[in-house]
Design an enzyme around this catalytic site. Structure first.
Site, PDB file in Angstrom:
ATOM      1  N   HIS A   1       0.832 -11.841   1.523  1.00  0.00           N
ATOM      2  CA  HIS A   1      -0.130 -11.141   0.661  1.00  0.00           C
ATOM      3  C   HIS A   1      -0.632 -12.006  -0.491  1.00  0.00           C
ATOM      4  CE1 HIS A   1      -1.303  -6.752  -0.390  1.00  0.00           C
ATOM      5  NE2 HIS A   1      -2.178  -7.578  -0.914  1.00  0.00           N
ATOM      6  N   TYR A  24       0.809  -1.206   0.000  1.00  0.00           N
ATOM      7  CA  TYR A  24       0.000   0.000   0.000  1.00  0.00           C
ATOM      8  C   TYR A  24       0.855   1.275   0.000  1.00  0.00           C
ATOM      9  CZ  TYR A  24      -3.823  -3.179   1.382  1.00  0.00           C
ATOM     10  OH  TYR A  24      -4.739  -4.202   1.446  1.00  0.00           O
TER      11      TYR A  24
END
Length: 379
Positions: A192, A132
């Site tokens: 992830h 992010y």
């Protein structure tokens, strides 16, 4: 970590497990005009009484929790920070803009400001990630909030590039995440994507970091049933507490979800609101009108009523408030069934294509199918 007991926004609810709690329904007098179905206007939010705002914050502070396998209480709602103040270079919107105008993906507000708003509204679970690119800004918001660390549930994820580089890189990234967020531990750390040939060893590194006290719980994200089985068959010691996957009525993969539920793995839902792309769907609009709620609130209520961790995101404070108002009404069984049926075969096929693309995303094998599992449980 201290989390308050389950309460309701409007009344006292019997203390029972979250999935069993039937929230109170609103009376007809509390309905909003049909013109506000897709999104309630800012003027309505500004006219709400201070007691309503107080009730909402109290409801978030004492929101329902779902126990992880070690009985750690995981808040049922959190604030997602993807594309909040920063757009990753390989994000779909950023890639699309490379051939057009960079202004198309210009950030509206900095992450520090957005997360500060989320904390002030009452969100106490923050969903973060290396990918992010904004964890330092998130950390600034946490520090300036004055909220005790023990009262915030922090989750982050290690990205594919780091996973591919190996164990030392995973360790180094955790240290950077801890420094950026201004904490000495994470409540939850996830892989992830299941990078082929690399994710099992990365997960084992998370186990070591958990033993060292730097992580309280560990889990995975975007794992198919087959990826999970690969982990379990390769000598891991700590079962994943969570699998974070896309879940909404338009991508409701029942077989996958039932498998992880039977394994005792809690499911976090990203894209719970489908990025706002379904707010005009006739079924959503109809149900929203019946309850005097917004489309976002119907999608969010479906998520929490199913027992998934609901992670809405927005850069606008009024949306943060709206998205959180999902604990004071209940969808009927017929409505839930109708929403369950919105997933199409085209959506399942699109998911399969995205999975094949993303497990190698941003690695040296980006754009190839090297090592990618071609037969997974897609529904």
């Amino acid at each position: 970590m201290r989390l308050l007991a389950l309460t309701s926004i409007l009344a006292t609810v019997p203390a029972r497990a979250f999935r069993q709690v039937p929230p109170l329904k609103l009376s007809p007098s509390t309905k909003f005009p049909s013109s506000s179905i897709a999104r309630r206007s800012m003027s309505h939010l500004e006219s709400s009484s201070s007691s309503s705002s107080s009730n909402l914050k109290e409801a978030l502070l004492s929101c329902p929790t779902i126990p992880l396998y070690d009985n750690t209480p995981h808040p049922a709602i959190g604030f997602g920070t993807y594309k909040v103040g920063f757009i990753p270079a390989s994000a779909s919107s950023a890639v699309a803009s490379s051939s057009s105008s960079p202004a198309a993906v210009a950030v509206q507000r900095m992450a520090e400001e957005c997360v500060s708003d989320a904390l002030s509204v009452g969100y106490r679970f923050l969903e973060c990630a290396e990918f992010y690119g904004n964890e330092k800004e998130v950390g600034k918001a946490i520090q300036s909030s004055g909220i005790d660390r023990k009262d915030i549930f922090l989750c982050s994820k290690v990205w594919t590039t780091t996973i591919e580089k190996g164990l030392d890189a995973v360790r180094a990234q955790l240290e950077k995440t801890l420094e950026d967020l201004g904490t000495d531990y994470l409540d939850l750390y996830l892989i992830h994507w299941p990078v082929p040939g690399k994710h099992v060893e990365a997960y084992k590194t998370l186990e070591e970091l958990m033993q060292e006290g730097k992580i309280r719980n560990i889990g995975v994200s975007n794992y198919a049933v087959e990826d999970y089985k690969e982990l379990m068959e390769n000598g891991i010691k700590v079962k994943p507490a969570v699998n974070q996957i896309e879940i909404n009525p338009f991508l409701y993969r029942k077989n996958t979800i039932e498998f992880f539920k039977k394994e005792g793995v809690v499911l976090q839902s990203y894209r719970s609101l489908r990025d706002g792309k379904a707010f005009d769907d006739p079924t959503i609009v109809k149900i929203a009108q019946a309850h005097g709620k917004s489309a976002a609130q119907i999608l969010g209520r479906w998520c929490v009523q199913k027992g998934f961790i609901y992670i809405p995101k927005s850069v606008k404070k009024e949306r943060m408030i709206e998205n959180a108002q999902v604990f004071n009404f209940e969808l009927t069984e017929d409505e839930m069934n109708e929403l369950d049926g919105l997933t199409t075969q085209d959506a399942i096929a699109a998911f399969e294509g995205l999975y094949r693309k993303c497990v190698n995303r941003d690695t040296s094998k980006d754009g190839t199918l090297d090592g990618v599992k071609m037969k997974i449980t897609i529904d």
